[in-house]
Design a protein around this motif. Structure first.
Motif, short mmCIF file in Angstrom:
data_model
loop_
_atom_site.label_atom_id
_atom_site.label_comp_id
_atom_site.label_asym_id
_atom_site.label_seq_id
_atom_site.Cartn_x
_atom_site.Cartn_y
_atom_site.Cartn_z
N VAL A 200 -12.13 25.32 -22.65
CA VAL A 200 -12.24 24.22 -23.58
C VAL A 200 -11.00 23.72 -23.69
O VAL A 200 -9.78 24.23 -23.90
CB VAL A 200 -12.76 24.76 -25.00
CG1 VAL A 200 -12.82 23.44 -26.05
CG2 VAL A 200 -13.97 25.44 -24.95
N ILE A 205 -15.32 20.33 -21.76
CA ILE A 205 -15.58 21.71 -21.32
C ILE A 205 -16.04 21.77 -19.83
O ILE A 205 -16.75 21.08 -19.55
CB ILE A 205 -16.69 22.32 -22.19
CG1 ILE A 205 -16.25 22.52 -23.82
CG2 ILE A 205 -17.18 23.70 -21.67
CD1 ILE A 205 -17.46 23.08 -24.50
N TRP A 207 -17.34 24.89 -17.50
CA TRP A 207 -17.90 26.34 -17.52
C TRP A 207 -18.33 26.81 -16.08
O TRP A 207 -18.85 26.10 -15.43
CB TRP A 207 -19.05 26.37 -18.50
CG TRP A 207 -20.18 25.66 -18.37
CD1 TRP A 207 -20.40 24.28 -18.82
CD2 TRP A 207 -21.43 26.02 -17.33
NE1 TRP A 207 -21.77 23.79 -18.28
CE2 TRP A 207 -22.20 24.82 -17.61
CE3 TRP A 207 -21.82 26.95 -16.70
CZ2 TRP A 207 -23.51 24.71 -16.92
CZ3 TRP A 207 -23.10 26.81 -16.10
CH2 TRP A 207 -23.83 25.84 -16.42
#
Length: 411
Positions: A200, A205, A207
């Motif tokens: 973050v 973001i 991932w």
């Protein structure tokens, strides 16, 4: 029975079985106290949450059948209660599992079974180049939002506790740089099914999802799934993407007639209480779509089980209940009759009231059905009405069944 139930519940948390059972059919909705119709809206919102949780896909709410059902949500409700959460009024809603499953069947929507992969989450926040790992009890807003959103979607998460082994076992640079070796090593102590690394930075973001346990990553790491999210609710986007991934991977499209079935024979069922306990337990299994009683004779009960998984998965789930033991097919007496897809009421137990034998069976007497089933003796064979009308034979039905599994009720 309470003891058995506790044992069954405890299996969920055992390291050997990381899959976690999710409560799909209960939800809590915050009430809008400024709106006179807040109760009606809460019931619709609650049912929407349950449908999304059961399918794993938000687009299921666009289905025409679902839209109609939402306007008749009272048919699906089993529980309503009001609560006060720190001065905020909420409503807890429970919905009927059979009715929701039937709705998904009618709408031809996939069902994401309640036993789901548990995901270990490593969340790293970058604030002015100061990177920190969010542990289980960290005061991290992104982590709080993540846990809350995942619970609403029925996505089981495990957050590292942040003890000495965690703190010394991995560096923020390992997670930020997505170095598989250190991530696998640090994750191997947690009995989860997958590993999710979330990075973050402000409202953006990145991932990475490893659809493996930490130990599996160490043995043979596979190519991960990656994604990005940004905007006002990036965490919600991540939860949505990961939930949809697992839902598409594991969901089953339930049809009115399951594509695979197996015959399951249970012996030593001594009374109605044991019968209903067994049937309730079988219906709760994630591998079971539906049950049809094949035969009840003496202390033996046979079901045709329509499966949502393989027969092997069904067998494992049955044994996991701790209610029965497996009987090896070689120990079954050579004189035992094969399934005939009728009902045989023996002297040991009678067909329990409320089973399918009440309304859908007719009595066969000398190969001809008689109109009055009450004349049947204890050992009278009863054949289902659908079978009589269509002229189906035992051989026809047996050809559709791959095998018979044998179990014995535990003493």
């Amino acid at each position: 029975m309470r003891y058995l139930a506790l044992l069954l519940a405890g299996l969920v948390s055992l390291p050997a079985a990381a899959l976690t059972k999710v409560n799909l059919y209960q939800t809590e909705v915050v009430l809008d106290q400024q709106n006179d119709e807040s109760d009606d809206q809460a019931r619709i919102q609650g049912m929407e949450q349950v449908i999304v949780r059961a399918t794993g896909d938000k687009s299921s709410l666009d289905n025409d059948v679902v839209k109609k059902a939402l306007q008749h949500n009272s048919r699906y409700l089993t529980q309503i209660s009001s609560n006060d959460d720190n001065g905020q009024e909420t409503m807890t809603l429970g919905f009927s599992e059979p009715h929701i499953r039937s709705l998904l069947t009618q709408a031809q929507l996939p069902f994401w079974p309640a036993y789901r992969s548990n995901v270990l989450v490593w969340l790293v926040e970058d604030k002015n180049y100061d990177r920190t790992i969010a542990w289980e009890h960290s005061d991290s807003e992104p982590l709080k939002t993540l846990v809350q959103d995942a619970k609403a979607r029925g996505l089981p998460l495990t957050v590292p506790v942040g003890d000495f082994d965690d703190i010394t076992g991995i560096e923020t640079s390992d997670l930020w740089g997505d170095f598989t070796g250190p991530i696998a090593q640090a994750s191997s102590r947690y009995p989860t099914d997958a590993v999710l690394v979330i990075r973050v930075q402000d409202d953006a973001i990145n991932w990475t999802l490893y659809d493996q346990s930490g130990q599996q990553m160490m043995d043979d790491a596979k190519e991960p799934i990656t994604g990005q999210a940004s905007g006002e609710q990036p965490i919600d986007q991540v939860v949505n993407d990961v939930s949809q991934y697992f839902a598409k991977k594991n969901a089953v499209l339930i049809s009115s007639q399951s594509s695979e079935s197996v015959v399951a024979d249970f012996s030593a069922i001594k009374n109605a209480d044991e019968f209903f306990t067994l049937e309730k337990s079988l219906k709760s299994l994630s591998s079971v779509a539906a049950l049809d009683i094949v035969r009840i004779q003496g202390d033996d009960v046979q079901y045709r089980v329509h499966l949502l998984a393989t027969p092997e998965n069904f067998e494992q789930e049955v044994l996991r209940t701790k209610l029965v033991d497996k009987v090896d097919t070689q120990t079954v007496s050579s004189g035992e009759t094969v399934p005939d897809f009728g009902y045989v009421i023996g002297s040991g137990i009678n067909a329990p009231q409320g089973t399918d034998t009440d309304n859908t069976a007719v009595v066969a007497n000398n190969a001809q059905a008689t109109p009055d089933a009450t004349n049947a003796s204890n050992n009278t064979e009863i054949t289902s009405s659908s079978e009589t009308e269509q002229g189906a034979t035992a051989d026809d039905e047996l050809a559709k069944v791959p095998s018979t599994l044998y179990f014995k009720w535990k003493e």
